[in-house]
Design an enzyme around this catalytic site. Structure first.
Site, PDB file in Angstrom:
ATOM      1  N   ARG A 181       5.613  37.666   8.593  1.00 23.31           N
ATOM      2  CA  ARG A 181       6.449  37.453   9.465  1.00 23.31           C
ATOM      3  C   ARG A 181       6.369  35.637  10.001  1.00 23.31           C
ATOM      4  NH1 ARG A 181       6.932  41.415   7.938  1.00 23.31           N
ATOM      5  NH2 ARG A 181       6.579  43.108   8.677  1.00 23.31           N
ATOM      6  N   SER A 230       6.473  45.670  17.462  1.00 24.11           N
ATOM      7  CA  SER A 230       4.904  45.151  16.955  1.00 24.11           C
ATOM      8  C   SER A 230       4.020  44.247  17.901  1.00 24.11           C
ATOM      9  CB  SER A 230       4.698  45.252  15.951  1.00 24.11           C
ATOM     10  OG  SER A 230       5.312  46.088  15.263  1.00 24.11           O
ATOM     11  N   GLU A 300       2.049  38.839  17.498  1.00 28.43           N
ATOM     12  CA  GLU A 300       2.981  38.677  16.337  1.00 28.43           C
ATOM     13  C   GLU A 300       4.351  38.668  17.589  1.00 28.43           C
ATOM     14  OE1 GLU A 300       5.609  42.055  14.203  1.00 28.43           O
ATOM     15  OE2 GLU A 300       3.446  41.741  13.371  1.00 28.43           O
TER      16      GLU A 300
END
EC number: 1.3.1.98
Length: 321
Positions: A181, A230, A300
């Site tokens: 990510r 998320s 995130e």
């Protein structure tokens, strides 16, 4: 308040480069992000085409920050708003075209659903996972977006980028420094297109895989809610949702925000939550997980902009300690 601090006199507009797209001052961002919360953009720019974007950035004072905005699905815009220019790529950047038997050129504003559907129609497999990511190609490339065992780095060949300086460059996969990510794309850079490659496949089988992914998301995630996807990265050897659950945070509320009872790695805006409510709830979850397991969860979700006032800053910083 932060939004007041961000307001520019309309006379400053004359010092900006001319544009062919739209440039709005003090533009509300809450309607453009999934949480439906947060402040304004000091300036919101929707370029007409790549030339418009490149010319604008090259003529913009280098001291003015620039941030690209996609669908706003994995983003907290703080209540004090975002200083500088927010660039939003609209329909001119949402085209997806077949290059060859296994390759698509995708505009930076194209959605994951559009990319995966175009790939299906072209008999290109391997891009089905994009169906499950509520974002745009620009966001996928910047954040190495992924789901269901696949990531952007698995399909990306190269991307076209307009740098903060206005310079246009093409970056191959190995220049992006991908990790989980994360990429090393420069701050202020805007991804305007990407070349994705899959493998030959049958449209019927590709659709079946897309349907499987869609059903799995529907069953496990609060898709009908105001959420940001998320919230925390999965720590090595752990699942973030399980750590949150073990810390007793399922259903936890703070102001108008709540930890989802359906999937504990999702935060929800129950209706009138401020972005400070949402971020403070996330920090409280991090604190409880740290206290319970000794593991430091990493965000995130991207958090951008300014906190509304000193009280909000004190609340957030206090929970981070």
């Amino acid at each position: 308040m932060g939004s007041a601090r961000l307001t520019l006199a309309s006379s400053l507009r004359s010092s900006f480069p001319s544009v062919r797209g739209t440039l709005k001052a003090d533009a509300p961002l809450a309607p453009l992000v999934w949480f439906k919360a947060g402040g304004t953009a000091q300036w919101l720019f929707e370029p007409r085409d790549i030339d418009d974007l490149s010319d604008f950035l090259s003529g913009l004072d280098p001291a003015i920050p620039v941030m690209a905005l996609g669908l706003g699905s994995n983003l907290i815009v703080r209540d004090g708003g975002v200083p500088g220019v927010v660039v939003r790529l609209g329909k001119p950047f949402a085209k997806v075209e077949r290059v060859d038997a296994t390759t698509l050129r995708c505009g930076g504003g194209a959605s994951g659903i559009l990319v995966s559907s175009t790939a299906r129609d072209a008999g290109i497999a391997g891009l089905e996972f994009l169906r499950s990511i509520p974002g745009t190609v620009g966001g996928f490339v910047r954040m190495n977006g992924g789901a269901y065992g696949r990531e952007t780095c698995d399909i990306l060949i190269e991307c076209d980028v307009v740098l903060r300086s206005g310079e246009r460059i093409t970056l191959p996969l190995d220049a992006l420094g991908y990790t989980y990510r994360h990429s090393t794309l420069p701050e202020g850079a805007v991804v305007v297109s990407a070349l994705f490659r899959g493998v030959p496949g049958e449209p019927v089988a590709i659709q079946a895989e897309m349907d499987r992914i869609a059903a799995a998301r529907e069953e496990s995630q609060p898709l009908r809610s105001k959420t940001g996807g998320s919230t925390f990265k999965n720590p090595a050897g752990h699942k973030a949702w399980a750590l949150v659950d073990e810390a007793g945070c399922r259903g936890l509320k703070l102001g108008g925000a709540q930890v989802s009872e359906k999937h504990t790695n999702f935060l929800l805006n129950l209706g009138e939550a401020t972005s400070t409510d949402i971020e403070a709830l996330g920090e409280e979850v991090r604190r409880r997980v740290r206290e319970k397991s000794g593991i430091e969860l990493e965000w995130e979700i991207q958090r951008v902009g300014l906190l509304a006032d000193a009280a909000d800053k004190e609340k957030i910083v206090g929970l981070q300690k």
